[in-house]
Design a protein around this motif. Structure first.
Motif, mmCIF file in Angstrom:
data_model
loop_
_atom_site.group_PDB
_atom_site.id
_atom_site.type_symbol
_atom_site.label_atom_id
_atom_site.label_comp_id
_atom_site.label_asym_id
_atom_site.label_seq_id
_atom_site.Cartn_x
_atom_site.Cartn_y
_atom_site.Cartn_z
ATOM 1 N N GLY A 112 2.569 5.060 -7.149
ATOM 2 C CA GLY A 112 2.942 4.600 -5.953
ATOM 3 C C GLY A 112 2.707 5.323 -4.603
ATOM 4 N N GLN A 149 11.248 -7.998 1.241
ATOM 5 C CA GLN A 149 10.928 -6.709 0.968
ATOM 6 C C GLN A 149 12.027 -5.854 0.794
ATOM 7 O OE1 GLN A 149 8.745 -4.824 4.116
ATOM 8 N NE2 GLN A 149 8.186 -2.981 2.901
ATOM 9 N N LYS A 188 11.936 -2.587 -0.635
ATOM 10 C CA LYS A 188 12.066 -1.141 -0.162
ATOM 11 C C LYS A 188 10.522 -0.817 0.353
ATOM 12 C CE LYS A 188 11.309 1.907 -3.561
ATOM 13 N NZ LYS A 188 9.963 2.162 -3.591
ATOM 14 N N SER A 194 7.494 -2.854 -1.464
ATOM 15 C CA SER A 194 7.503 -3.489 -2.610
ATOM 16 C C SER A 194 8.614 -4.719 -2.140
ATOM 17 C CB SER A 194 8.849 -2.467 -3.529
ATOM 18 O OG SER A 194 7.946 -1.293 -3.901
ATOM 19 N N VAL A 213 1.054 -1.692 -3.248
ATOM 20 C CA VAL A 213 2.219 -2.765 -3.110
ATOM 21 C C VAL A 213 2.552 -3.106 -4.578
ATOM 22 C CG1 VAL A 213 2.292 -5.110 -2.315
ATOM 23 C CG2 VAL A 213 0.873 -3.377 -1.074
ATOM 24 N N ARG A 214 3.941 -3.246 -4.419
ATOM 25 C CA ARG A 214 4.631 -3.567 -5.630
ATOM 26 C C ARG A 214 5.167 -5.249 -5.491
ATOM 27 N NH1 ARG A 214 2.394 0.253 -7.370
ATOM 28 N NH2 ARG A 214 3.399 2.398 -8.121
ATOM 29 N N SER A 272 7.022 -8.272 -7.509
ATOM 30 C CA SER A 272 8.045 -8.845 -8.696
ATOM 31 C C SER A 272 8.280 -10.022 -8.591
ATOM 32 C CB SER A 272 9.002 -7.728 -9.110
ATOM 33 O OG SER A 272 9.917 -7.524 -8.253
#
Length: 474
Positions: free
Chosen positions: A317, A418, A420, A425, A459-460, A462
């Protein structure tokens, strides 16, 4: 030494000097200096091994001893060799550490007794203006009694008897150091590692294969021979962090913590235990960093190992920049640059458009551009998008390319948030989002990068569906 334009400007920049008083640990190889250093800083920062000569560059850390705060420097084992040899260059680093210290902590092995090299170090220290505290390490039990008696001949009085490995003799060491440190320096304000502000130091790690020029590049940035360099492969072993103040071309100052790391070879080639420890230490430095510069040797081009290192950085990351070193002597520069860009695009599928900068650690060319890019990419890595802007982007992205309907059932994406930063993320909530194809997730991430200003940082994303109230498993 005649300075070039870039070097002159770089060396004129103010260094961020420690405000704490400084203690430099000195002694011959394998007497326990790094073990004592780790004991004083309360962390296993320095590599420790039974063989001599593990430490090469000088490593610094903040120490706390019975209420006494100071900066401690771990040095290479002092050996009497020509200055052009690797041991000789290591000795020069030790001499530089003593010159900046308020007190030298001269460590010897009580069990081995006083040997000729201890006597040589004592003669050298007596010529220095730095006060000396003598310490007998490995003095637990009775095995070191004879060595303690022999040490009186060095002329530094009774030694502090201690065991760095077991933490014995800490109180006596405090008593010996206090007169030399009391009233000097001032405590530095503690920084919250989790809090971020643009004024916080930029934690910049330099990684790459052996002999890419990592230490040479950092020395050029600092304008001094802070790290040992040379033609020998694998000189750097510990990850060394140096605080610095960089002044950009606009005259603005930026605090930087530069982190040099050991060269990372292909895993199959790493058999030596110490090299494995060095590589592990380098990977830990990546975890600590915010921006990681992957330094390539432009005369060798991009190899598979470079892509593996880059992939590891992105998996952790961290923001990534690729720098092509030795650009001043590279052949077919244009085709080389374009080839590296294409290889990165093909080899790093999770991030497109990684910044590539050309530099020369020998001349200093490209250093300001590299550091400017690092500041920009950290800003993107630390960016938080407001709710309104986030929702407007979300609506535009879905309207431009609606999600598929597998089996004729629509996937409904309701909202995004968003959760974090560092790395940025996000979570998307909706129904049947577990059926969303990976290709559509990539579309959303790429759209975020382009429209929300995240560029080529990790960029995460989920996906979460609301819990089914009729699900009996809950």
């Amino acid at each position: 030494m005649i300075l070039g334009v870039t070097e002159a400007r770089t060396s004129a920049r103010a260094r961020v000097m420690p405000k704490l008083p400084v203690v430099a640990i000195v002694g011959r190889p394998n007497v326990g200096k790094s073990t004592l250093f780790n004991r004083l800083v309360g962390k296993k920062l320095a590599l420790v091994d039974d063989r001599p000569g593990v430490t090469r560059d000088r490593r610094e850390g903040d120490a706390h001893l019975v209420g006494l705060d100071f900066r401690v420097i771990d040095t290479a084992g002092y050996e009497d060799h020509d200055a052009q040899t690797l041991p000789g260059r290591m000795r020069l680093q030790t001499e530089a550490a003593i010159a900046q210290a308020d007190v030298a902590l001269f460590l010897f092995d009580a069990r081995a007794g006083i040997v000729p090299l201890d006597e040589e170090i004592a003669r050298w220290l007596r010529q220095s203006s730095t006060p000396v505290v003598l310490a007998a390490n490995k003095a637990e039990g009775r095995a070191g009694d004879q060595g303690i008696i022999e040490s009186l001949s060095l002329g530094f009085g009774d030694p502090v008897q201690m065991s760095a490995e077991h933490g014995e003799g800490v109180g006596d060491l405090f008593d010996a150091l206090l007169p030399h440190l009391e009233g000097k320096g001032e405590a530095e304000p503690e920084e919250d590692e989790d809090a971020f502000s643009p004024d916080a130091p930029l934690k910049l790690a330099i990684v790459g294969r052996p002999n890419a020029g990592k230490s040479t590049l950092i020395n050029k940035m600092l304008g001094e021979d802070r790290l040992i360099t040379g033609p020998e492969a694998g000189i750097t072993r510990d990850s060394i962090a140096v605080d610095w103040l960089w002044r950009d071309l606009k005259g603005e100052d930026h605090r930087v913590k530069l982190i040099d790391t050991a060269g990372m070879r292909k895993r199959a080639k790493v058999q030596d235990k110490l090299e494995k420890m060095s590589v592990a230490d380098g990977l830990h430095a990546v975890d600590f960093a915010e921006v990681v510069v992957l330094l390539l040797d432009a005369t060798l081009g991009l190899e598979a190992q470079d892509l593996r290192i880059a992939d590891k950085v992105l998996q952790e990351g961290r923001a990534l920049i690729v720098a092509l070193n030795k650009w001043d002597i590279a052949e077919n520069a244009s085709s080389l640059f374009n080839g590296v860009k294409r290889a990165l695009e093909d080899g790093l599928s999770q991030v497109k458009g990684v910044t590539v900068i050309t530099v020369s650690a020998a001349t200093g060319k490209g250093i300001d551009q590299l550091l400017g890019a690092a500041v920009e990419v950290r800003d993107a890595w630390s960016k938080r998008v407001g709710t309104g802007e986030m929702n407007r982007w979300f609506e535009r992205a879905i309207e431009a390319n609606p999600p598929p309907a597998p089996g004729g059932k629509r996937i409904k994406m309701r909202y995004v948030t968003q959760v974090k930063t560092r790395p940025p993320s996000f979570v998307i909530f909706g129904t049947r989002v577990d059926q969303l194809p990976a290709s559509y997730e990539r579309y959303l991430v790429n759209s975020m990068r382009k429209e929300l200003g995240f560029g080529a940082v990790p960029v995460r994303l989920s996906l979460r569906a609301p819990k089914n109230p009729f699900d009996s498993k809950g």
